[in-house]
Design an enzyme around this catalytic site. Structure first.
Site, PDB file in Angstrom:
ATOM      1  N   GLU A  76      -6.660   4.401  12.096  1.00  0.00           N
ATOM      2  CA  GLU A  76      -5.664   4.700  13.125  1.00  0.00           C
ATOM      3  C   GLU A  76      -5.106   6.100  12.896  1.00  0.00           C
ATOM      4  O   GLU A  76      -5.275   6.713  11.842  1.00  0.00           O
ATOM      5  CB  GLU A  76      -4.534   3.670  13.126  1.00  0.00           C
ATOM      6  CG  GLU A  76      -3.683   3.712  14.384  1.00  0.00           C
ATOM      7  CD  GLU A  76      -2.839   2.467  14.598  1.00  0.00           C
ATOM      8  OE1 GLU A  76      -2.297   2.307  15.698  1.00  0.00           O
ATOM      9  OE2 GLU A  76      -2.729   1.655  13.668  1.00  0.00           O
TER      10      GLU A  76
ATOM     11  N   ASP B   2     -15.287   5.288  10.570  1.00  0.00           N
ATOM     12  CA  ASP B   2     -14.802   6.062  11.713  1.00  0.00           C
ATOM     13  C   ASP B   2     -15.189   5.368  13.009  1.00  0.00           C
ATOM     14  O   ASP B   2     -16.126   5.763  13.695  1.00  0.00           O
ATOM     15  CB  ASP B   2     -15.369   7.485  11.651  1.00  0.00           C
ATOM     16  CG  ASP B   2     -14.838   8.358  12.782  1.00  0.00           C
ATOM     17  OD1 ASP B   2     -13.713   8.091  13.251  1.00  0.00           O
ATOM     18  OD2 ASP B   2     -15.550   9.298  13.196  1.00  0.00           O
TER      19      ASP B   2
ATOM     20  N   ASP C 229      -0.958   2.842  19.804  1.00  0.00           N
ATOM     21  CA  ASP C 229      -0.436   2.008  20.878  1.00  0.00           C
ATOM     22  C   ASP C 229       0.715   2.751  21.547  1.00  0.00           C
ATOM     23  O   ASP C 229       0.960   3.919  21.277  1.00  0.00           O
ATOM     24  CB  ASP C 229       0.003   0.646  20.335  1.00  0.00           C
ATOM     25  CG  ASP C 229       1.125   0.773  19.321  1.00  0.00           C
ATOM     26  OD1 ASP C 229       2.291   0.612  19.715  1.00  0.00           O
ATOM     27  OD2 ASP C 229       0.834   1.048  18.139  1.00  0.00           O
TER      28      ASP C 229
ATOM     29  N   HIS D  17      -8.417   5.018  16.056  1.00  0.00           N
ATOM     30  CA  HIS D  17      -7.929   3.948  16.926  1.00  0.00           C
ATOM     31  C   HIS D  17      -6.805   4.472  17.817  1.00  0.00           C
ATOM     32  O   HIS D  17      -5.754   4.879  17.340  1.00  0.00           O
ATOM     33  CB  HIS D  17      -7.425   2.781  16.073  1.00  0.00           C
ATOM     34  CG  HIS D  17      -6.838   1.663  16.880  1.00  0.00           C
ATOM     35  ND1 HIS D  17      -7.621   0.709  17.489  1.00  0.00           N
ATOM     36  CD2 HIS D  17      -5.559   1.358  17.191  1.00  0.00           C
ATOM     37  CE1 HIS D  17      -6.839  -0.143  18.129  1.00  0.00           C
ATOM     38  NE2 HIS D  17      -5.590   0.231  17.967  1.00  0.00           N
TER      39      HIS D  17
END
Length: 733
Positions: A711, A702, A336, A654
């Site tokens: 992540e 994955d 993020d 991610h």
């Protein structure tokens, strides 16, 4: 109002209780008019994109150049989802781009319960997915198809949409390839060379090491019984006596042949650099240059250029403070756009420790600062340190000297999303004792490392470290809230005695002052066994103090005991590794593997490697080298957890901007990126839909939506960098 779904990327989802049925007694259809029989009702579309039924399907003309997937969408609301129930989503779709199929809330915060990306063809095809509904939040639920974000205009067509409740869960069986598991990236000629054979046999088998058609070594396997971490019956293969080198080696045993690998003294040289090069593409507040990272160029993110609301003048959360700070820069923490002092702290410490203890070689990282007379590793860490210093409360303000815990978006954003296109307001979150001590520790460490390169920065760092430590002493119990998880992770920590120990240790090692020595010696952590199942991470930092106290010269009373404690910790991890058929120096209680288990494996190897630095005993060197086998393919899933290394490797981690699997115009994660690894708790809905009931090593997938197993983070790559640099330095035998 335009209706759309956004991925709540770090929502912790509680699994269904034992009393919740896995599926209903009878299947039931939730979608109305899924065949679009003469009418679009009750389907909606995002204006001005009207649904066209003229072709016999429901079609949308998706314009080119829209910024987000949800800018063009079609969906149906009013669906009643039941927590813990299994659903089957099926639909026909055609087009020339990607369609995101989603099920979740139809109102803010648009929490997603299921999401998958369908790569479409002009001829079309039928797609089918099975998932279990996680914790259902208040509000209406919907199914939606988001098709914006394409650089070129295209036509999306949809038909025969079905969402059936009460279906049995679909079985998931990962493709683990050949039963002979090896380090797919390679072995050192003069180091340990081992493999694992998965077989039902309990008697030794013959193995052969081949290069091409030539057999260059052979022997017999060693039966090891059932491996608890995988549930597999396995044998060990030791071919360490072979010291040849080359490419294209394979290992055959039990009638099966491994994936290919190399044996070469330079096997880890590139990895030790690639692991560090991730940090440049994680930088916030600066353009990423195409000449330095081909394929990863992007404008500067979060620099107050619309649609960013930026990091140059950031307010606090309401009621937290009445000032604003310029906190531009630093590294994006993970997948993020948030920036967190406690995770930045352990990452910066580990990279600086790598430099200070000699585990790192001088090398070019191809960053803008290369060639300025400062080691590139320290230049890269400086980018994060400057951000952390900026998070300190200015003099004259309440709680001056304390440090804000984190800065991130007010609300969660979805995938994919480039940093420079993030439209959310950024906010400073409350100060915390943990963040303040992270700054005290890393700034004190920086003061002794940067002095020969930049004396003013070293002096500034030491002053900030002193101020932060004093502020933490005055405010010892300002803890980050475990409820502050909207828009970013909480990184909450209810125990900060280890951070006090760490910060005091770094300040003592830099200044030699008695006040800090007294703090170190009085800490209960100083005499405790700080080397648990996982040696250290962002929330457990006592081992960071212990490692530096053992390795950095000082006059601390009882330093010999400190050194001995590190060696004893290493002995514990070596014993665990020897007992493990996959040679993993990690055995958590109840076989419950933790979030980011790959970094815990590597951090335990850091302790073993540090014991080698302290003693020079070859057994510690060999154990550290062999420990990398697990990360690079010698594991139950037969996958290398490092992007770009090994024939089969993790590359769908991610991330909002390394999102090639859901956005063809975006890249995969950079070569040398570590995936989080098996996580028994399976906090994300995607992992729950595929892996429920998994055994330890099999609790990984994955897939970009599996943020709890897959992540990427700055602290995980710090551990990869440390260990790969250590192994690269052992290429002379």
């Amino acid at each position: 109002m335009i209706r759309h779904l956004l991925l709540a990327a770090a929502l912790v989802v509680a699994p269904a209780s034992p009393s919740t049925p896995a599926f209903l007694a009878a299947e039931s259809e939730l979608v109305v008019n899924g065949a679009f029989d003469g009418t679009v009702a009750p389907w909606y579309s995002s204006p001005p994109n009207a649904i066209d039924l003229s072709s016999g399907h429901a079609c949308l003309a998706a314009p080119g150049g829209t910024a987000n997937r949800w800018d063009v969408s079609i969906g149906q609301s009013g669906l009643g989802l039941v927590e813990g129930t299994w659903y089957r989503l099926r639909f026909f779709a055609s087009g020339t781009y990607v369609a995101r199929a989603m099920v979740g809330q139809s109102a803010s915060p648009y929490t997603t319960y299921f999401e998958e990306n369908a790569l479409l063809t002009e001829g079309g095809g039928t797609f089918e997915y099975t998932f279990r509904a996680p914790r259902i939040l208040d509000g209406d639920s919907q199914v939606a198809f988001q098709v914006g974000g394409s650089p070129e205009p295209w036509r999306f067509c949809l038909d025969d949409v079905s969402l059936v409740a009460g279906v049995p869960p679909a079985p998931y069986a990962p493709d683990t390839g050949p039963p002979v598991r090896v380090n797919q990236a390679g072995y050192l000629p003069y180091g340990p060379k081992n493999a694992t054979l998965v077989t039902e046999s309990t008697t030794p088998a013959t193995w052969e090491l081949r290069r091409g058609r030539a057999i260059v070594a052979n022997g017999r396997t060693k039966p090891r019984g059932v491996d608890v971490s995988s549930g597999q019956n396995v044998h060990s293969i030791d071919f360490s006596r072979f010291q040849g080198r080359g490419i294209g080696f394979t290992l055959t045993a039990g009638g099966f042949t491994s994936r290919p690998f190399t044996i070469d003294p330079s096997a880890y040289d590139r990895l030790s650099t690639d692991a560090l090069k991730l940090y440049y593409t994680q930088r916030s507040g600066v353009e990423i240059r195409s000449d330095l990272r081909p394929g990863y160029a992007r404008p500067a993110g979060h620099v107050d250029v619309p649609p960013n609301q930026g990091d140059g003048n950031v307010p606090c959360q309401p009621g937290v403070c009445d000032y604003r700070l310029d906190v531009t820069g630093g590294w994006y923490d993970a997948g993020d756009h948030g920036k967190y002092v406690v995770n930045g702290g352990i990452s910066a410490w580990q990279l600086m420790n790598q430099y200070e203890t000699g585990a790192s070689r001088a090398r070019s990282l191809a960053i803008p600062e290369s060639g300025d007379g400062v080691p590139d590793l320290l230049d890269e860490v400086r980018w994060e340190l400057d951000f952390m210093l900026a998070m300190q409360v200015p003099a004259g303000q309440p709680l001056a000297g304390m440090v804000h815990h984190k800065i991130h978006d007010r609300n969660w954003t979805g995938l994919p999303l480039w940093p420079h296109l993030d439209p959310e307001l950024r906010e400073l979150h409350p100060v915390s004792t943990a963040a303040t001590l992270n700054l005290a520790a890393t700034a004190a460490q920086a003061a002794r490392l940067y002095g020969r390169f930049d004396r003013p920065f070293a002096a500034r760092s030491l002053a900030a470290a002193r101020t932060a430590f004093a502020a933490a002493v005055a405010n010892p119990d300002r803890l980050a809230s475990d409820q502050d998880g909207v828009g970013g992770g909480t990184y909450s920590d209810a125990q900060v005695g280890d951070e006090f120990y760490w910060a005091a240790a770094e300040l003592y090692l830099t200044t030699g002052e008695q006040q800090y020595a007294d703090r170190v010696l009085a800490s209960p952590y100083h005499t405790a066994d700080v080397f648990g199942p996982g040696a250290f991470d962002w929330g457990n930092t006592a081992a960071a103090a212990r490692l530096d106290l053992a390795q950095v010269p000082s006059r601390l009373p009882g330093r010999a005991r400190v050194v001995r404690s590190v060696v004893q910790g290493a002995d514990k991890y070596v014993a665990t590794q020897k007992a493990h058929p996959y040679a993993v120096p990690y055995a958590p209680p109840n076989n419950s593997w933790d979030w980011g288990s790959n970094s815990l494996v590597l951090n335990n190897l850091v302790v073993i490697g540090s014991a080698y630095h302290l003693t020079g005993r070859p057994a510690y060197r060999d154990a550290t080298i062999e420990g990398m086998d697990y990360i690079l393919g010698r594991n139950a899933l037969n996958i290398s957890y490092v992007t770009g290394y090994g024939q089969v490797n993790a590359h769908n981690q991610h991330s909002r901007w390394y999102a090639h699997s859901i956005e063809p115009t975006m890249p995969n994660p950079p070569v040398g990126t570590l995936a989080g690894g098996p996580n028994s708790s399976l906090q994300d809905p995607y992992a729950q839909s595929k892996l429920t009931g998994c055994v330890a090593q099999f609790c990984y997938i994955d897939h970009i939506q599996s943020w709890s197993t897959n992540e990427l983070t700055i602290n995980w790559n710090a551990s990869l960098s440390w260990v790969s640099a250590f192994v690269a330095a052992q290429n002379g035998g």
